[in-house]
Design an enzyme around this catalytic site. Structure first.
Site, PDB file in Angstrom:
ATOM      1  N   PRO A  15       0.800  -1.230   0.000  1.00 36.65           N
ATOM      2  CA  PRO A  15       0.000   0.000   0.000  1.00 36.65           C
ATOM      3  C   PRO A  15       0.833   1.282   0.000  1.00 36.65           C
ATOM      4  O   PRO A  15       1.853   1.370   0.685  1.00 36.65           O
ATOM      5  CB  PRO A  15      -0.829  -0.106   1.283  1.00 36.65           C
ATOM      6  CG  PRO A  15      -0.193  -1.170   2.100  1.00 36.65           C
ATOM      7  CD  PRO A  15       0.473  -2.098   1.139  1.00 36.65           C
ATOM      8  N   ASN A  16       0.366   2.221  -0.782  1.00 35.31           N
ATOM      9  CA  ASN A  16       0.914   3.583  -0.871  1.00 35.31           C
ATOM     10  C   ASN A  16       2.237   3.689  -1.630  1.00 35.31           C
ATOM     11  O   ASN A  16       2.739   4.794  -1.822  1.00 35.31           O
ATOM     12  CB  ASN A  16       1.061   4.222   0.530  1.00 35.31           C
ATOM     13  CG  ASN A  16      -0.252   4.266   1.269  1.00 35.31           C
ATOM     14  OD1 ASN A  16      -1.215   4.842   0.742  1.00 35.31           O
ATOM     15  ND2 ASN A  16      -0.337   3.668   2.439  1.00 35.31           N
ATOM     16  N   ARG A  23       4.127  11.107  -1.796  1.00 34.89           N
ATOM     17  CA  ARG A  23       4.032  10.841  -0.356  1.00 34.89           C
ATOM     18  C   ARG A  23       5.360  11.140   0.342  1.00 34.89           C
ATOM     19  O   ARG A  23       6.426  10.704  -0.099  1.00 34.89           O
ATOM     20  CB  ARG A  23       3.599   9.390  -0.084  1.00 34.89           C
ATOM     21  CG  ARG A  23       4.691   8.366  -0.267  1.00 34.89           C
ATOM     22  CD  ARG A  23       4.233   6.942  -0.048  1.00 34.89           C
ATOM     23  NE  ARG A  23       3.998   6.587   1.335  1.00 34.89           N
ATOM     24  CZ  ARG A  23       4.287   5.380   1.854  1.00 34.89           C
ATOM     25  NH1 ARG A  23       4.815   4.431   1.097  1.00 34.89           N
ATOM     26  NH2 ARG A  23       4.039   5.118   3.109  1.00 34.89           N
ATOM     27  N   TYR A  28      10.756   9.258   1.406  1.00 35.54           N
ATOM     28  CA  TYR A  28      10.787   8.316   0.277  1.00 35.54           C
ATOM     29  C   TYR A  28      11.380   8.901  -1.005  1.00 35.54           C
ATOM     30  O   TYR A  28      11.501   8.189  -1.998  1.00 35.54           O
ATOM     31  CB  TYR A  28       9.373   7.786   0.006  1.00 35.54           C
ATOM     32  CG  TYR A  28       8.794   7.053   1.197  1.00 35.54           C
ATOM     33  CD1 TYR A  28       9.326   5.829   1.607  1.00 35.54           C
ATOM     34  CD2 TYR A  28       7.746   7.594   1.948  1.00 35.54           C
ATOM     35  CE1 TYR A  28       8.825   5.160   2.708  1.00 35.54           C
ATOM     36  CE2 TYR A  28       7.226   6.930   3.053  1.00 35.54           C
ATOM     37  CZ  TYR A  28       7.769   5.723   3.430  1.00 35.54           C
ATOM     38  OH  TYR A  28       7.284   5.058   4.526  1.00 35.54           O
ATOM     39  N   ASN A  79       8.146  -5.586  -1.114  1.00 39.18           N
ATOM     40  CA  ASN A  79       8.081  -4.488  -0.151  1.00 39.18           C
ATOM     41  C   ASN A  79       6.626  -4.451   0.299  1.00 39.18           C
ATOM     42  O   ASN A  79       5.779  -3.846  -0.364  1.00 39.18           O
ATOM     43  CB  ASN A  79       8.489  -3.162  -0.792  1.00 39.18           C
ATOM     44  CG  ASN A  79       8.417  -2.009   0.201  1.00 39.18           C
ATOM     45  OD1 ASN A  79       7.914  -2.182   1.319  1.00 39.18           O
ATOM     46  ND2 ASN A  79       8.895  -0.842  -0.196  1.00 39.18           N
ATOM     47  N   ALA A  82       3.234  -0.941   4.666  1.00 40.40           N
ATOM     48  CA  ALA A  82       2.704  -0.976   6.036  1.00 40.40           C
ATOM     49  C   ALA A  82       2.326  -2.389   6.475  1.00 40.40           C
ATOM     50  O   ALA A  82       2.366  -2.708   7.676  1.00 40.40           O
ATOM     51  CB  ALA A  82       1.497  -0.050   6.148  1.00 40.40           C
ATOM     52  N   GLU A 103      13.139  -9.173   1.066  1.00 40.67           N
ATOM     53  CA  GLU A 103      12.326  -8.071   1.607  1.00 40.67           C
ATOM     54  C   GLU A 103      13.057  -6.750   1.358  1.00 40.67           C
ATOM     55  O   GLU A 103      14.249  -6.644   1.651  1.00 40.67           O
ATOM     56  CB  GLU A 103      12.166  -8.289   3.123  1.00 40.67           C
ATOM     57  CG  GLU A 103      11.467  -7.143   3.851  1.00 40.67           C
ATOM     58  CD  GLU A 103      11.542  -7.303   5.384  1.00 40.67           C
ATOM     59  OE1 GLU A 103      12.275  -8.200   5.876  1.00 40.67           O
ATOM     60  OE2 GLU A 103      10.882  -6.508   6.079  1.00 40.67           O
ATOM     61  N   HIS A 105      12.838  -2.396   1.774  1.00 44.38           N
ATOM     62  CA  HIS A 105      12.205  -1.147   2.225  1.00 44.38           C
ATOM     63  C   HIS A 105      13.021   0.012   1.693  1.00 44.38           C
ATOM     64  O   HIS A 105      14.253   0.008   1.803  1.00 44.38           O
ATOM     65  CB  HIS A 105      12.115  -1.088   3.750  1.00 44.38           C
ATOM     66  CG  HIS A 105      11.298  -2.202   4.291  1.00 44.38           C
ATOM     67  ND1 HIS A 105       9.928  -2.217   4.206  1.00 44.38           N
ATOM     68  CD2 HIS A 105      11.666  -3.373   4.847  1.00 44.38           C
ATOM     69  CE1 HIS A 105       9.482  -3.359   4.706  1.00 44.38           C
ATOM     70  NE2 HIS A 105      10.524  -4.070   5.110  1.00 44.38           N
ATOM     71  N   ARG A 112      13.290   4.241  12.333  1.00 42.38           N
ATOM     72  CA  ARG A 112      11.999   4.933  12.400  1.00 42.38           C
ATOM     73  C   ARG A 112      11.196   4.505  13.639  1.00 42.38           C
ATOM     74  O   ARG A 112      11.775   4.043  14.608  1.00 42.38           O
ATOM     75  CB  ARG A 112      11.246   4.709  11.080  1.00 42.38           C
ATOM     76  CG  ARG A 112      12.032   5.302   9.892  1.00 42.38           C
ATOM     77  CD  ARG A 112      11.303   5.148   8.576  1.00 42.38           C
ATOM     78  NE  ARG A 112      10.033   5.892   8.574  1.00 42.38           N
ATOM     79  CZ  ARG A 112       9.098   5.761   7.632  1.00 42.38           C
ATOM     80  NH1 ARG A 112       9.283   4.913   6.635  1.00 42.38           N
ATOM     81  NH2 ARG A 112       7.984   6.477   7.705  1.00 42.38           N
TER      82      ARG A 112
END
Ligand code: DQA
Length: 152
Positions: A15-16, A23, A28, A79, A82, A103, A105, A112
């Protein structure tokens, strides 16, 4: 690796990720999702791999896509965005198909918020790359290709 083996890689974004460039650019970056897709496709072509890129804002869509990867792909770059921090269903789907997976990110999640410190998929994925921006995806593709070479 056999000369005629073409690795088929599925890249999944959660998502996103389609909102890249818009965003939170301070986290990012300003490059768009289309630019990410071009980076991934260009790198896969250079490495002689086939790639399909999938993005969904829906957990079930991601689960369906992972299930459909069985028999159709040789490795997964994911990825989960969330859903990284919440989804047992995505972890279980990866375990179900049992394909090599990395994986990724874009941001350095380790630096974070506390709620980003849990990753459900991490226990399954053979490699995790955080905080390398778009390069994380190309590094993950390289890792999958290297692993496939070792398995020969
Ligand atoms: C992300 C990090 C996640 O915590 C966040 O929810 C995202 C993107 C990253 O690529 O840095 O949407 O996976």
């Amino acid at each position: 690796m056999e000369g005629n083996f073409t690795m088929r890689i599925l890249v999944i974004n959660g998502p996103n990720i389609n909102m890249l460039g818009v965003r939170e650019p301070e986290i990012y970056g300003r490059k768009t999702y289309d630019e990410l897709c071009r980076t991934i496709s260009g790198h896969a072509a250079k490495r002689g791999a086939e790639v399909e890129i999938y993005q969904s804002n829906h957990e079930g869509g991601i689960v369906d896509k992972i299930q459909q990867a069985l028999g159709n792909f040789d490795g997964i770059v994911i990825n989960p965005a969330a859903y990284t921090h919440t989804s047992v269903a995505i972890l279980d789907a990866l375990k179900a198909v049992s394909l090599p997976a990395a994986e990724v990110h874009i941001s350095d999640v380790s630096a974070r918020e506390d709620f980003r410190q849990i990753s459900y998929v991490r226990s399954y994925c053979g490699k995790t790359i955080c905080g390398h921006g778009f390069d994380g995806y190309t590094e993950a593709i390289d890792w999958l290709i290297d692993e496939a070479g070792k398995a020969e």
